[in-house]
Design a protein around this motif. Sequence first.
Motif, PDB file in Angstrom:
ATOM      1  N   GLU A   1      29.209  26.440   2.911  1.00  0.00           N
ATOM      2  CA  GLU A   1      30.367  25.537   3.056  1.00  0.00           C
ATOM      3  C   GLU A   1      30.093  24.185   2.408  1.00  0.00           C
ATOM      4  OE1 GLU A   1      30.863  25.402   7.267  1.00  0.00           O
ATOM      5  OE2 GLU A   1      32.021  27.265   7.360  1.00  0.00           O
ATOM      6  N   ARG A   2      28.905  23.659   2.614  1.00  0.00           N
ATOM      7  CA  ARG A   2      28.584  22.338   2.072  1.00  0.00           C
ATOM      8  C   ARG A   2      28.363  22.367   0.556  1.00  0.00           C
ATOM      9  NH1 ARG A   2      25.040  19.284   6.748  1.00  0.00           N
ATOM     10  NH2 ARG A   2      26.528  19.663   8.413  1.00  0.00           N
TER      11      ARG A   2
ATOM     12  N   THR B   1      29.848  24.483  -1.464  1.00  0.00           N
ATOM     13  CA  THR B   1      31.138  24.787  -2.090  1.00  0.00           C
ATOM     14  C   THR B   1      31.870  23.522  -2.500  1.00  0.00           C
ATOM     15  OG1 THR B   1      31.314  26.835  -0.836  1.00  0.00           O
ATOM     16  CG2 THR B   1      33.350  25.957  -1.737  1.00  0.00           C
ATOM     17  N   THR B   2      31.831  22.499  -1.661  1.00  0.00           N
ATOM     18  CA  THR B   2      32.529  21.248  -1.995  1.00  0.00           C
ATOM     19  C   THR B   2      31.959  20.616  -3.258  1.00  0.00           C
ATOM     20  OG1 THR B   2      31.080  19.974  -0.541  1.00  0.00           O
ATOM     21  CG2 THR B   2      33.142  20.764   0.402  1.00  0.00           C
ATOM     22  N   HIS B   3      30.654  20.727  -3.464  1.00  0.00           N
ATOM     23  CA  HIS B   3      30.033  20.172  -4.669  1.00  0.00           C
ATOM     24  C   HIS B   3      30.375  21.015  -5.900  1.00  0.00           C
ATOM     25  CE1 HIS B   3      27.718  17.135  -2.529  1.00  0.00           C
ATOM     26  NE2 HIS B   3      27.360  18.070  -1.645  1.00  0.00           N
TER      27      HIS B   3
ATOM     28  N   LYS C   1      33.727  20.448  -7.338  1.00  0.00           N
ATOM     29  CA  LYS C   1      33.808  19.201  -8.102  1.00  0.00           C
ATOM     30  C   LYS C   1      33.133  19.321  -9.462  1.00  0.00           C
ATOM     31  CE  LYS C   1      33.890  16.235  -4.015  1.00  0.00           C
ATOM     32  NZ  LYS C   1      33.139  15.266  -3.221  1.00  0.00           N
TER      33      LYS C   1
END
Length: 193
Positions: A58-59, A61-63, A66
Motif C-alpha cells: 500500500e505504501r 503503491t503511492t510512490h 507518482k
Amino acid sequence: MFTTYGVCQTLISDRGSEFTNKCTAELCKLLEVTQEFTPAFAHHCLGACERQHRTLAERLTTHVLKGKSWENELHSVTFSMNSSELTCKLNTIHEIVSNNAIASGLQMEEKENLKTNNLKLSIGDYVYLQREPTGVGIKFQPIFDGPYVVINIPSSHLIKLRDPTRKRKLSDPVHINRDENSAYPSTSTLRIV
C-alpha cells in the motif's frame, strides 16, 4: 536474514521459491534450523507477515503512482513502518511505566498513612509541639515546647498554633507528623494537654 536477526530454531515460510530452493535448504541444514512451510493459498497461517506485506505494498503503491521507482523508495517506506511500530511499543512502555508510577505512589501513600497519627484536634485545644534539642546535654533538654493553642485547622494534617504567652510567634502551619524520626515514631509530634 540470519545476519540481521540471528539464527532461529525454526524457519516458517510460505512456499515461495526463495524458501524451497536447495540453497536455502542447505543453509538451514548447515545452521541446524528446521524448515516448515505453510499450506498453499493459506495466507492466514502467516498473518503478521502477510499484513506487513500488505502495508508495504500500500505504501509503495503511492510512490509508484507518482512515477517513482519502488526500489528507491523501499528504504524510506520500511523505515516509516518500523518507526510506527517503535512508536506503538514506546507508547505501550510509557503506559506501563505511568501505571507502575501511579501504583507505586498509591502504595507509598498507603504505607505512610499507616504511620500517621489519628490525632483529633479542635480549635482552642492546647498542645505541646515536639522540637529537636541541639547542643550539649541533649538528653536532658525538654523535647516539647508549649503549650500552644490551636487557632486554625487548614487541613487534616496541618494546624496553626499560637503561643498563649505571646512570647513566640508561629506564622507557618505545623504538620501533625512533621518528624518521622522522632523519639515517639508511632505518635504525633503534638501532644494534647
